[in-house]
Structure formats: C-alpha cells, structure tokens
Write a protein that holds these residues in place. Structure first.
Motif, short mmCIF file in Angstrom:
data_model
loop_
_atom_site.label_atom_id
_atom_site.label_comp_id
_atom_site.label_asym_id
_atom_site.label_seq_id
_atom_site.Cartn_x
_atom_site.Cartn_y
_atom_site.Cartn_z
N UNK A 59 -14.24 -60.78 44.45
CA UNK A 59 -15.19 -60.72 45.54
C UNK A 59 -16.48 -60.06 45.09
N UNK A 60 -17.52 -60.30 45.88
CA UNK A 60 -18.88 -59.91 45.49
C UNK A 60 -19.61 -59.26 46.65
N UNK A 61 -20.53 -58.40 46.31
CA UNK A 61 -21.45 -57.90 47.32
C UNK A 61 -22.31 -59.05 47.82
N UNK A 62 -22.65 -59.01 49.09
CA UNK A 62 -23.46 -60.09 49.67
C UNK A 62 -24.77 -60.28 48.91
N UNK A 63 -25.32 -59.19 48.41
CA UNK A 63 -26.62 -59.25 47.76
C UNK A 63 -26.61 -60.00 46.43
N UNK A 64 -25.41 -60.22 45.86
CA UNK A 64 -25.34 -60.89 44.56
C UNK A 64 -24.58 -62.21 44.61
N UNK A 65 -24.04 -62.55 45.75
CA UNK A 65 -23.27 -63.79 45.87
C UNK A 65 -24.13 -64.99 45.47
N UNK A 66 -23.54 -65.85 44.66
CA UNK A 66 -24.26 -67.03 44.22
C UNK A 66 -25.12 -66.80 43.00
N UNK A 67 -25.31 -65.55 42.62
CA UNK A 67 -26.15 -65.23 41.45
C UNK A 67 -25.34 -64.58 40.33
N UNK A 68 -24.36 -63.77 40.69
CA UNK A 68 -23.55 -63.05 39.70
C UNK A 68 -22.14 -63.64 39.65
N UNK A 69 -21.53 -63.58 38.47
CA UNK A 69 -20.16 -64.04 38.30
C UNK A 69 -19.39 -63.05 37.43
N UNK A 70 -18.26 -62.62 37.93
CA UNK A 70 -17.39 -61.75 37.15
C UNK A 70 -16.32 -62.61 36.49
N UNK A 79 -14.10 -57.53 30.34
CA UNK A 79 -14.58 -58.05 31.62
C UNK A 79 -16.08 -58.24 31.49
N UNK A 80 -16.56 -59.30 32.10
CA UNK A 80 -17.97 -59.64 31.98
C UNK A 80 -18.62 -59.77 33.35
N UNK A 81 -19.93 -59.60 33.36
CA UNK A 81 -20.70 -59.86 34.57
C UNK A 81 -21.90 -60.69 34.16
N UNK A 82 -21.85 -61.96 34.53
CA UNK A 82 -22.98 -62.84 34.27
C UNK A 82 -23.94 -62.71 35.45
N UNK A 83 -25.18 -62.37 35.15
CA UNK A 83 -26.18 -62.13 36.19
C UNK A 83 -27.33 -63.11 36.01
N UNK A 84 -27.53 -63.93 37.01
CA UNK A 84 -28.60 -64.93 36.99
C UNK A 84 -29.60 -64.65 38.11
N UNK A 85 -30.75 -65.26 37.99
CA UNK A 85 -31.79 -65.14 39.02
C UNK A 85 -32.02 -63.68 39.40
N UNK A 86 -32.20 -62.87 38.41
CA UNK A 86 -32.32 -61.42 38.64
C UNK A 86 -33.57 -61.08 39.42
N UNK A 87 -33.43 -60.06 40.27
CA UNK A 87 -34.50 -59.59 41.14
C UNK A 87 -34.80 -58.13 40.82
#
Length: 116
Positions: A59-70, A79-87
């Motif tokens: 599960x994800x925080x609402x603020x990162x849903x659709x942008x981050x992937x664990x 364990x990895x955290x792929x972060x896209x469309x960073x703000x």
C-alpha cells in the motif's frame, strides 16, 4: 542486530525519477513488513509505501499513488522504491523500515531533493 542500508538518493529535477535501494543484513523473508518512510524538514515522519510479505500486497500514501512503486528481491535481500514524476514536495530523507515479531528496524536514511 538487523541492519538496513539505504542508497540511491540524490538531487533530481521536477518530473525526474530515482530508485532507492535498501539492503538488509538478513533474509527479508524473515520480516512481516518492509517499507519506506520519509521525513521532510519540520515535519513528522510519514509512511510512503510498504509491502506485506504474507499478504503479498503493498500500500501507498495517497500523495505517491501512481508515481511510486515498492518492490522486493528476496534473492538480494533488498527492497526498492521506484519514484517517478517527482515533485518538490517529495523532498525529504527517506528511511527503510523492516518489521517482524519483536523487532522494528530502521536504516540511516537517504536524502532525496527535488529541485524546481
């Protein structure tokens, strides 16, 4: 004593991507949950994403849903955290966390800075 070591942080421009890695000192299959948290200056530490091994869900925080992937790699104990469309609001120290019965473990953190 479980050790978690994060890497992959850095400076990135708005809209860019980063992948954070967390290497564990023991098999990650021994944990119930592993996840990523972050703490921005002057703010409380907050959950970003976490993976439940037995339930096989994340599960994800609402603020990162659709942008981050664990994701996890049991063979590499990572364990990895792929972060896209960073703000800019993603700027924070990111911490790896692992939980199992009798233990709640944290890494030392890795800084992510998103510049506009």
């Amino acid at each position: 004593q479980v050790q978690l070591v994060e890497s992959g942080g850095g400076l990135v421009q708005v809209g860019g991507s980063l992948t954070l890695s967390c290497a564990a000192s023991e098999s990650i299959s021994s944990f119930n949950i592993m996840g990523w948290y972050r703490q921005a200056p002057g703010k409380q530490r907050e959950l970003v994403a976490r993976h439940f091994f037995r339930l096989r869900l994340s599960n994800y925080a609402d603020s990162v849903k659709g942008r981050f992937t664990i994701s996890t790699d049991i063979a590499k104990n990572a364990v990895y955290l792929q972060m896209n469309s960073l703000k800019p609001e993603d700027t924070a120290v990111y911490y790896c966390n692992a939980q199992k019965k009798g233990g709640d473990y944290w890494g030392q953190g890795t800084q992510v800075t998103v510049s506009s």
